[in-house]
Enzyme design. Structure first.
Site, PDB file in Angstrom:
ATOM      1  N   HIS A 277      -2.241   6.006  -4.735  1.00  0.00           N
ATOM      2  CA  HIS A 277      -2.397   5.021  -3.663  1.00  0.00           C
ATOM      3  C   HIS A 277      -2.033   3.642  -4.190  1.00  0.00           C
ATOM      4  O   HIS A 277      -2.186   3.348  -5.380  1.00  0.00           O
ATOM      5  CB  HIS A 277      -3.833   5.015  -3.134  1.00  0.00           C
ATOM      6  CG  HIS A 277      -4.000   4.212  -1.877  1.00  0.00           C
ATOM      7  ND1 HIS A 277      -3.614   4.682  -0.644  1.00  0.00           N
ATOM      8  CD2 HIS A 277      -4.478   2.960  -1.666  1.00  0.00           C
ATOM      9  CE1 HIS A 277      -3.860   3.764   0.287  1.00  0.00           C
ATOM     10  NE2 HIS A 277      -4.379   2.705  -0.318  1.00  0.00           N
TER      11      HIS A 277
ATOM     12  N   HIS B 249      -3.386  -2.824   2.915  1.00  0.00           N
ATOM     13  CA  HIS B 249      -2.819  -1.506   2.622  1.00  0.00           C
ATOM     14  C   HIS B 249      -2.895  -0.607   3.839  1.00  0.00           C
ATOM     15  O   HIS B 249      -3.561  -0.915   4.831  1.00  0.00           O
ATOM     16  CB  HIS B 249      -3.551  -0.863   1.434  1.00  0.00           C
ATOM     17  CG  HIS B 249      -4.978  -0.482   1.725  1.00  0.00           C
ATOM     18  ND1 HIS B 249      -5.587   0.616   1.169  1.00  0.00           N
ATOM     19  CD2 HIS B 249      -5.932  -1.051   2.516  1.00  0.00           C
ATOM     20  CE1 HIS B 249      -6.843   0.704   1.582  1.00  0.00           C
ATOM     21  NE2 HIS B 249      -7.079  -0.291   2.389  1.00  0.00           N
TER      22      HIS B 249
ATOM     23  N   CYS C  99       0.970   4.446   2.352  1.00  0.00           N
ATOM     24  CA  CYS C  99       0.674   3.328   1.451  1.00  0.00           C
ATOM     25  C   CYS C  99       1.911   2.771   0.753  1.00  0.00           C
ATOM     26  O   CYS C  99       2.171   1.561   0.774  1.00  0.00           O
ATOM     27  CB  CYS C  99      -0.387   3.749   0.433  1.00  0.00           C
ATOM     28  SG  CYS C  99       0.117   5.049  -0.725  1.00  0.00           S
TER      29      CYS C  99
END
Length: 388
Positions: free
Chosen positions: A351, A363, A303
């Site tokens: 994240h 993402h 990420c």
């Protein structure tokens, strides 16, 4: 008359009826089976419980991944520092050896003139060469060049000691960081292996039901994104109406020769938007590439690796980890998010995604998934940050 005798028992414990004997044997058999049976297995978890457990494991793996990313980045910097220090120590060692040879030549010269008997070993082992010459009453006989050589030797020896100590401390720090790197890597692998093990125990029907639960989760997140988009559009429309009303209420301004560059929203805001569009264009070009923990491109990403690469394409350098990226720029509300902003998730900020607008982001989701566009409500939002 025959003596009375008691009937002889058929067993040492007395007479048993067939029914009682059967019941006793059955009880013994049951007790034996219970004793020999393995402990009863725990109840099989429900699909909701499996889904939650797998999601938790993936999040824990992402947290460990960010620790790994941070340790890897730190290891690289520390290793470069250690290499530079060792090169410096090697260079200084060479100069120190040359200075030793020169001092040895001076000591031998003093001996030849009869000033004093040289003690080369003591000279070379002395903490301070000048003390050695003073003690041997030689300093007053040294030329200015010789005196300078003694001073240089003492300085180099002191600096050498300091550099060696610094190199030793840096090596210890590097070893500690490398241990953190190995530990984080092992932690990621354990979490992912446990998640795979849970999923492998599901039947085909259960996997299908689990996929349905996942679809419902994403659909609900999409509905929330659409609601946010409506709210943002309504807010934008209200802002335009207010601007029109203000313009109509104000007299016509006198033309000005001022060539200022103000845009009302600020030049920096316009620049950020342009850079955000570049970051988005890069991220979208990576769609379909696999999530791989610890990866930062060009073939795969985690990420924070994706957001770092996207903003790099826009000319902005971001740190490697989510925990550092969240500190770069200005925090804004979810309702004020603009395309290109970074959206962080979970309480531990493990994240991150790149905001696209209308409640959507792009993402690198998790192991087994690919770079994709998704609602920001797919996960619990921590904060939104506009990179500087």
């Amino acid at each position: 008359m025959a003596p009375h005798r008691k009937a002889r028992s058929s067993s040492p414990m007395g007479i048993r009826t067939p029914a009682l004997a059967t019941a006793a044997l059955t009880s013994v058999a049951l007790l034996s089976q219970t004793a020999n049976a393995s402990p009863s297995a725990e109840p099989k978890p429900s699909l909701d419980e499996v889904q939650k457990k797998v999601d938790d494991l993936y999040q824990q793996a992402e947290t460990a991944t960010e620790k790994y990313n941070g340790a890897k980045e730190k290891t690289g910097k520390q290793r470069k520092k250690v290499d530079n220090l060792l090169d410096d120590v090697a260079s200084r060692t060479q100069k120190l050896n040359e200075a030793r040879e020169e001092l040895g030549t001076f000591a031998a010269a003093q001996y030849r003139t009869g000033a004093a008997a040289p003690d080369t070993a003591s000279l070379l082992l002395a903490d301070n060469p000048q003390d050695y010459f003073d003690q041997n009453q030689l300093m007053d006989r040294l030329t200015s060049r010789q005196q300078q050589a003694v001073d240089d030797y003492a300085t180099q020896q002191s600096e050498m000691t300091q550099k060696r100590q610094e190199a030793s401390e840096s090596l210890q720090a590097l070893t500690k960081t490398e241990n953190t790197l190995k530990s984080s890597k092992a932690d990621v692998q354990r979490k992912l292996a446990e998640a795979r093990q849970l999923l492998s125990q599901l039947t085909t029907e259960e996997k299908a039901r689990l996929a349905a639960i996942e679809r419902e989760k994403r659909e609900e997140a999409q509905r929330k994104a659409e609601e946010l988009a409506r709210q943002q559009q309504a807010a934008e429309e209200l802002r335009r109406q207010q601007q029109q009303q203000q313009q109509q209420a104000q007299p016509t301004p006198t033309p000005s020769t001022d060539v200022g560059t103000s845009t009302g929203t600020g030049t920096s805001a316009g620049t950020t938007t342009a850079k955000g569009e570049k970051a988005i264009a890069f991220a979208r070009s990576q769609t379909g590439k696999p999530y791989v923990w610890g990866a930062s491109g060009p073939d795969s990403y985690d990420c924070s690796g994706l957001t770092q690469a996207a903003w790099k394409a826009a000319g902005v350098t971001l740190p490697r980890t989510t925990w550092d990226q969240v500190k770069v720029g200005t925090q804004v509300s979810v309702a004020s998010a603009q395309p290109g902003d970074l959206v962080f998730f979970y309480d531990d900020i493990s994240h991150v995604g790149l905001y696209l607008g209308d409640g959507m982001m792009i993402h690198a989701p998790k192991p087994g998934a690919y770079v994709r566009e998704e609602s920001i409500y797919y996960m619990p939002i921590h904060s939104v940050v506009r990179p500087a």
